[in-house]
Design a protein around this motif. Structure first.
Motif, PDB file in Angstrom:
ATOM      1  N   VAL A  84      48.372 -39.648   5.913  1.00 15.95           N
ATOM      2  CA  VAL A  84      48.781 -40.763   7.035  1.00 15.95           C
ATOM      3  C   VAL A  84      47.681 -41.753   6.811  1.00 15.95           C
ATOM      4  CG1 VAL A  84      48.945 -41.262   9.379  1.00 15.95           C
ATOM      5  CG2 VAL A  84      50.286 -39.148   8.633  1.00 15.95           C
ATOM      6  N   GLY A  85      46.298 -41.373   6.881  1.00 20.83           N
ATOM      7  CA  GLY A  85      45.229 -41.993   6.844  1.00 20.83           C
ATOM      8  C   GLY A  85      45.273 -43.057   5.465  1.00 20.83           C
ATOM      9  N   GLY A  86      45.552 -42.241   4.452  1.00 24.90           N
ATOM     10  CA  GLY A  86      45.732 -42.767   3.224  1.00 24.90           C
ATOM     11  C   GLY A  86      46.437 -43.877   2.882  1.00 24.90           C
ATOM     12  N   THR A  87      47.524 -43.656   3.499  1.00 29.82           N
ATOM     13  CA  THR A  87      49.008 -44.726   3.516  1.00 29.82           C
ATOM     14  C   THR A  87      48.611 -45.846   4.175  1.00 29.82           C
ATOM     15  OG1 THR A  87      50.045 -43.343   5.174  1.00 29.82           O
ATOM     16  CG2 THR A  87      50.825 -43.070   2.705  1.00 29.82           C
ATOM     17  N   VAL A  88      47.932 -45.838   5.444  1.00 28.46           N
ATOM     18  CA  VAL A  88      47.269 -46.738   6.211  1.00 28.46           C
ATOM     19  C   VAL A  88      46.536 -47.800   5.696  1.00 28.46           C
ATOM     20  CG1 VAL A  88      46.387 -47.278   8.411  1.00 28.46           C
ATOM     21  CG2 VAL A  88      48.145 -45.705   8.414  1.00 28.46           C
ATOM     22  N   TYR A  89      45.399 -47.127   4.924  1.00 37.10           N
ATOM     23  CA  TYR A  89      44.261 -47.516   4.056  1.00 37.10           C
ATOM     24  C   TYR A  89      45.060 -48.358   3.118  1.00 37.10           C
ATOM     25  CZ  TYR A  89      40.462 -48.735   1.263  1.00 37.10           C
ATOM     26  OH  TYR A  89      39.585 -49.290   0.573  1.00 37.10           O
ATOM     27  N   MET A  90      46.028 -47.993   2.109  1.00 38.36           N
ATOM     28  CA  MET A  90      46.381 -48.663   1.052  1.00 38.36           C
ATOM     29  C   MET A  90      47.417 -49.794   1.509  1.00 38.36           C
ATOM     30  SD  MET A  90      45.198 -47.321  -1.313  1.00 38.36           S
ATOM     31  CE  MET A  90      46.201 -48.280  -2.717  1.00 38.36           C
ATOM     32  N   ALA A  91      48.069 -49.766   2.508  1.00 39.04           N
ATOM     33  CA  ALA A  91      48.977 -50.735   3.238  1.00 39.04           C
ATOM     34  C   ALA A  91      47.961 -52.056   3.512  1.00 39.04           C
ATOM     35  CB  ALA A  91      50.106 -50.332   4.317  1.00 39.04           C
ATOM     36  N   ASN A  92      46.798 -51.631   4.191  1.00 40.54           N
ATOM     37  CA  ASN A  92      46.108 -52.604   4.711  1.00 40.54           C
ATOM     38  C   ASN A  92      45.246 -53.305   3.802  1.00 40.54           C
ATOM     39  OD1 ASN A  92      45.277 -51.102   8.018  1.00 40.54           O
ATOM     40  ND2 ASN A  92      47.193 -51.968   7.338  1.00 40.54           N
ATOM     41  N   ILE A  93      44.823 -52.535   2.799  1.00 39.61           N
ATOM     42  CA  ILE A  93      43.754 -52.987   1.761  1.00 39.61           C
ATOM     43  C   ILE A  93      44.609 -53.806   0.569  1.00 39.61           C
ATOM     44  CG2 ILE A  93      43.974 -51.124   0.263  1.00 39.61           C
ATOM     45  CD1 ILE A  93      40.791 -53.238   1.191  1.00 39.61           C
ATOM     46  N   THR A  94      45.696 -53.448   0.250  1.00 38.96           N
ATOM     47  CA  THR A  94      46.479 -54.141  -0.594  1.00 38.96           C
ATOM     48  C   THR A  94      47.521 -55.301   0.163  1.00 38.96           C
ATOM     49  OG1 THR A  94      48.431 -52.652  -0.520  1.00 38.96           O
ATOM     50  CG2 THR A  94      46.616 -52.052  -2.072  1.00 38.96           C
ATOM     51  N   GLY A  95      47.860 -55.364   1.197  1.00 43.60           N
ATOM     52  CA  GLY A  95      48.789 -56.039   1.977  1.00 43.60           C
ATOM     53  C   GLY A  95      50.159 -55.784   1.474  1.00 43.60           C
ATOM     54  N   ASN A  96      50.305 -54.636   1.036  1.00 41.95           N
ATOM     55  CA  ASN A  96      51.763 -53.894   0.708  1.00 41.95           C
ATOM     56  C   ASN A  96      52.213 -53.101   1.714  1.00 41.95           C
ATOM     57  OD1 ASN A  96      54.014 -52.988  -0.663  1.00 41.95           O
ATOM     58  ND2 ASN A  96      53.115 -53.118  -2.587  1.00 41.95           N
ATOM     59  N   GLU A  97      53.397 -53.329   2.339  1.00 43.12           N
ATOM     60  CA  GLU A  97      53.784 -52.851   3.299  1.00 43.12           C
ATOM     61  C   GLU A  97      54.647 -51.370   2.875  1.00 43.12           C
ATOM     62  OE1 GLU A  97      55.954 -55.351   6.004  1.00 43.12           O
ATOM     63  OE2 GLU A  97      54.191 -56.457   6.698  1.00 43.12           O
ATOM     64  N   TRP A  98      55.111 -51.449   1.622  1.00 41.28           N
ATOM     65  CA  TRP A  98      55.752 -50.349   1.000  1.00 41.28           C
ATOM     66  C   TRP A  98      55.030 -49.218   1.138  1.00 41.28           C
ATOM     67  CZ3 TRP A  98      60.739 -50.400   0.331  1.00 41.28           C
ATOM     68  CH2 TRP A  98      61.493 -51.769  -0.161  1.00 41.28           C
ATOM     69  N   TRP A  99      53.763 -49.048   1.162  1.00 44.49           N
ATOM     70  CA  TRP A  99      53.076 -48.079   1.243  1.00 44.49           C
ATOM     71  C   TRP A  99      53.438 -47.026   2.778  1.00 44.49           C
ATOM     72  CZ3 TRP A  99      50.048 -45.574  -2.126  1.00 44.49           C
ATOM     73  CH2 TRP A  99      49.695 -46.158  -3.426  1.00 44.49           C
ATOM     74  N   GLY A 100      53.905 -47.762   3.595  1.00 47.36           N
ATOM     75  CA  GLY A 100      54.263 -47.321   5.010  1.00 47.36           C
ATOM     76  C   GLY A 100      55.543 -46.385   4.581  1.00 47.36           C
ATOM     77  N   LEU A 101      56.389 -46.911   3.619  1.00 43.99           N
ATOM     78  CA  LEU A 101      57.546 -46.050   3.295  1.00 43.99           C
ATOM     79  C   LEU A 101      57.052 -44.737   2.797  1.00 43.99           C
ATOM     80  CD1 LEU A 101      60.885 -46.353   3.483  1.00 43.99           C
ATOM     81  CD2 LEU A 101      60.302 -47.079   1.076  1.00 43.99           C
ATOM     82  N   LEU A 102      55.850 -44.858   1.792  1.00 43.93           N
ATOM     83  CA  LEU A 102      55.687 -43.576   1.051  1.00 43.93           C
ATOM     84  C   LEU A 102      55.108 -42.390   2.102  1.00 43.93           C
ATOM     85  CD1 LEU A 102      55.136 -42.059  -1.550  1.00 43.93           C
ATOM     86  CD2 LEU A 102      52.900 -43.266  -1.510  1.00 43.93           C
ATOM     87  N   GLY A 103      54.628 -42.832   3.381  1.00 45.93           N
ATOM     88  CA  GLY A 103      54.061 -41.940   4.001  1.00 45.93           C
ATOM     89  C   GLY A 103      55.020 -41.522   5.182  1.00 45.93           C
ATOM     90  N   LEU A 104      56.057 -42.450   5.266  1.00 49.12           N
ATOM     91  CA  LEU A 104      57.025 -41.914   6.303  1.00 49.12           C
ATOM     92  C   LEU A 104      57.676 -40.507   6.515  1.00 49.12           C
ATOM     93  CD1 LEU A 104      59.606 -44.592   7.666  1.00 49.12           C
ATOM     94  CD2 LEU A 104      60.406 -42.333   7.263  1.00 49.12           C
ATOM     95  N   PRO A 105      58.107 -40.052   4.941  1.00 47.60           N
ATOM     96  CA  PRO A 105      58.715 -38.753   5.251  1.00 47.60           C
ATOM     97  C   PRO A 105      57.863 -37.561   5.724  1.00 47.60           C
ATOM     98  CG  PRO A 105      58.990 -39.643   3.095  1.00 47.60           C
ATOM     99  CD  PRO A 105      58.133 -40.563   3.890  1.00 47.60           C
ATOM    100  N   PHE A 106      56.541 -37.878   5.372  1.00 48.96           N
ATOM    101  CA  PHE A 106      55.436 -36.881   6.000  1.00 48.96           C
ATOM    102  C   PHE A 106      55.241 -36.989   7.445  1.00 48.96           C
ATOM    103  CE2 PHE A 106      54.626 -37.626   1.496  1.00 48.96           C
ATOM    104  CZ  PHE A 106      54.319 -36.425   1.255  1.00 48.96           C
ATOM    105  N   VAL A 107      55.374 -38.373   7.971  1.00 49.90           N
ATOM    106  CA  VAL A 107      55.151 -38.586   9.447  1.00 49.90           C
ATOM    107  C   VAL A 107      56.328 -37.841  10.332  1.00 49.90           C
ATOM    108  CG1 VAL A 107      55.340 -40.431  11.217  1.00 49.90           C
ATOM    109  CG2 VAL A 107      53.820 -40.886   9.398  1.00 49.90           C
ATOM    110  N   PHE A 108      57.550 -37.816   9.705  1.00 50.40           N
ATOM    111  CA  PHE A 108      58.688 -37.164  10.336  1.00 50.40           C
ATOM    112  C   PHE A 108      59.006 -35.947   9.891  1.00 50.40           C
ATOM    113  CE2 PHE A 108      59.747 -41.712  11.145  1.00 50.40           C
ATOM    114  CZ  PHE A 108      60.385 -41.597  12.306  1.00 50.40           C
TER     115      PHE A 108
END
Length: 278
Positions: A84-108
C-alpha cells in the motif's frame, strides 16, 4: 502541483491549465480522455471485488476459508504496509495514477475479506461494509493527482509512510492471529510511529505547497479522512454491536480501543509540532 500535465497510462500530455478559463490548449473532452481512464478502471475493479465479496464469497464460506488459508494470501496480508505504501509512493512520485490500480486488489484482499459476513444481520452488515470500504478508499484516493502533491519526492515519501503505518495494523493483526507476537505489547511502538509519520506528513505538506491555504490543504486531507475515518468508524461500530465491552470482558481489545483516541491525538500533535512555534 501539476497544472500543466494530465495523465494517461503513465504518459503525460500538455494540457495547459484546465482551471484557466482563458486556456485554449485543451477542451473538456480531451481533459476527460487524458485524466480519467485510471480512475474509471479503479472504480470498475473496486465494484468487481465488492460484488464478488457479496455475491460469491459471502455465500461460499468454504471458498473464503480456502483462499484465506493460502500461503500467498497470508503473505499479502503481512506485506500490506509495503504494498500500500509503495503504490502510493509510486503514484505520487511519478504522477501516474495507474499505480493505484496495481495496489487495489491487495487493498480489497482480492474480494476475500478474512471474516464471515453471514454472521452479521443485513442492517449491521451494510453499515459494517460501508466503513470497511471507506477505509479501503483512503490509499486509493491518495494515488490520485487531485488529492496529492504530484512529483514532490518528500511528500511522496511522507504520504507513503502515512499509509504504510496505517496498514501495518494488518500486519500486527495477522502476526497476532498466527501467535507470532502479541499485538497488545506493541501499542506504544505503534503510537510513537503514528506521531512521527503524521508529523513528517504535515511537514512535507507544508513545504510542498506553493501557497498554504485552506483550499490547497483540504484536498490533501481527503485520503487520510477516508483512511482513518473509515477505520475509526468501523471499530466504534464494532464496539457498539458488542455492547461497548470494558476491560475484563472477553470481547474487549485494549489495543484497538486505545488506538482510536491515540491515532487522533497523534494526527493533531503532528500538525501542532509543525505549525505551532514554541
Amino acid at each position: 502541483m501539476m497544472d500543466s500535465l494530465c495523465l494517461h497510462g503513465g504518459d503525460t500530455c500538455d494540457a495547459g491549465n484546465p482551471f484557466d478559463i482563458n486556456s485554449t490548449s485543451i477542451n473538456s473532452t480531451s481533459l476527460l480522455l487524458c485524466s480519467y481512464p485510471a480512475r474509471v478502471a479503479m472504480l470498475i475493479l473496486s465494484a468487481s471485488f465488492i460484488i464478488f465479496a457479496n455475491l460469491v464469497i459471502k455465500h461460499k464460506q468454504d471458498l473464503r476459508k480456502k483462499i484465506n488459508s493460502q500461503q500467498w494470501f497470508l503473505i499479502q496480508m503481512l506485506m500490506h504496509p509495503v504494498i500500500v505504501g509503495g503504490t502510493v509512493y509510486m503514484a505520487n512520485i511519478t504522477g501516474n495514477e495507474w499505480w493505484g490500480l496495481l495496489g487495489l486488489p491487495f487493498v480489497f484482499n482480492f474480494g476475500a475479506e478474512p471474516m464471515d459476513f453471514t454472521k452479521l444481520p443485513p442492517r449491521v452488515l451494510l453499515i459494517f461494509q460501508l466503513f470497511v470500504y471507506v477505509h479501503h478508499a483512503g490509499p486509493l484516493l491518495a494515488c490520485l493527482s487531485c488529492f496529492s502533491i504530484q512529483n514532490n519526492s518528500q511528500f511522496a515519501l511522507a504520504n507513503s509512510l502515512l499509509y504504510a503505518h496505517a496498514w501495518s495494523l494488518h500486519t500486527l493483526g495477522a502476526l497476532d492471529y498466527m501467535k507470532v507476537l502479541r499485538k497488545q505489547k506493541f501499542f506504544w511502538i505503534y503510537m510513537v510511529q503514528a506521531l512521527f509519520s503524521t508529523a513528517f506528513w504535515w511537514s512535507s505538506l507544508q513545504k510542498g505547497l506553493e501557497e498554504f491555504t485552506l483550499s490547497a490543504v483540504i484536498p490533501l486531507l481527503v485520503g487520510p479522512f477516508f483512511q482513518y475515518g473509515g477505520r475509526w468508524g468501523l471499530y466504534e461500530y464494532i464496539r457498539y454491536c458488542r455492547g461497548y465491552p470494558v476491560a475484563g470482558d472477553d470481547k474487549y481489545d485494549a489495543f484497538e480501543t486505545r488506538k482510536q483516541m491515540g491515532e487522533l491525538t497523534a494526527f493533531a500533535l503532528g500538525a501542532l509540532l509543525v505549525f505551532v512555534e514554541f
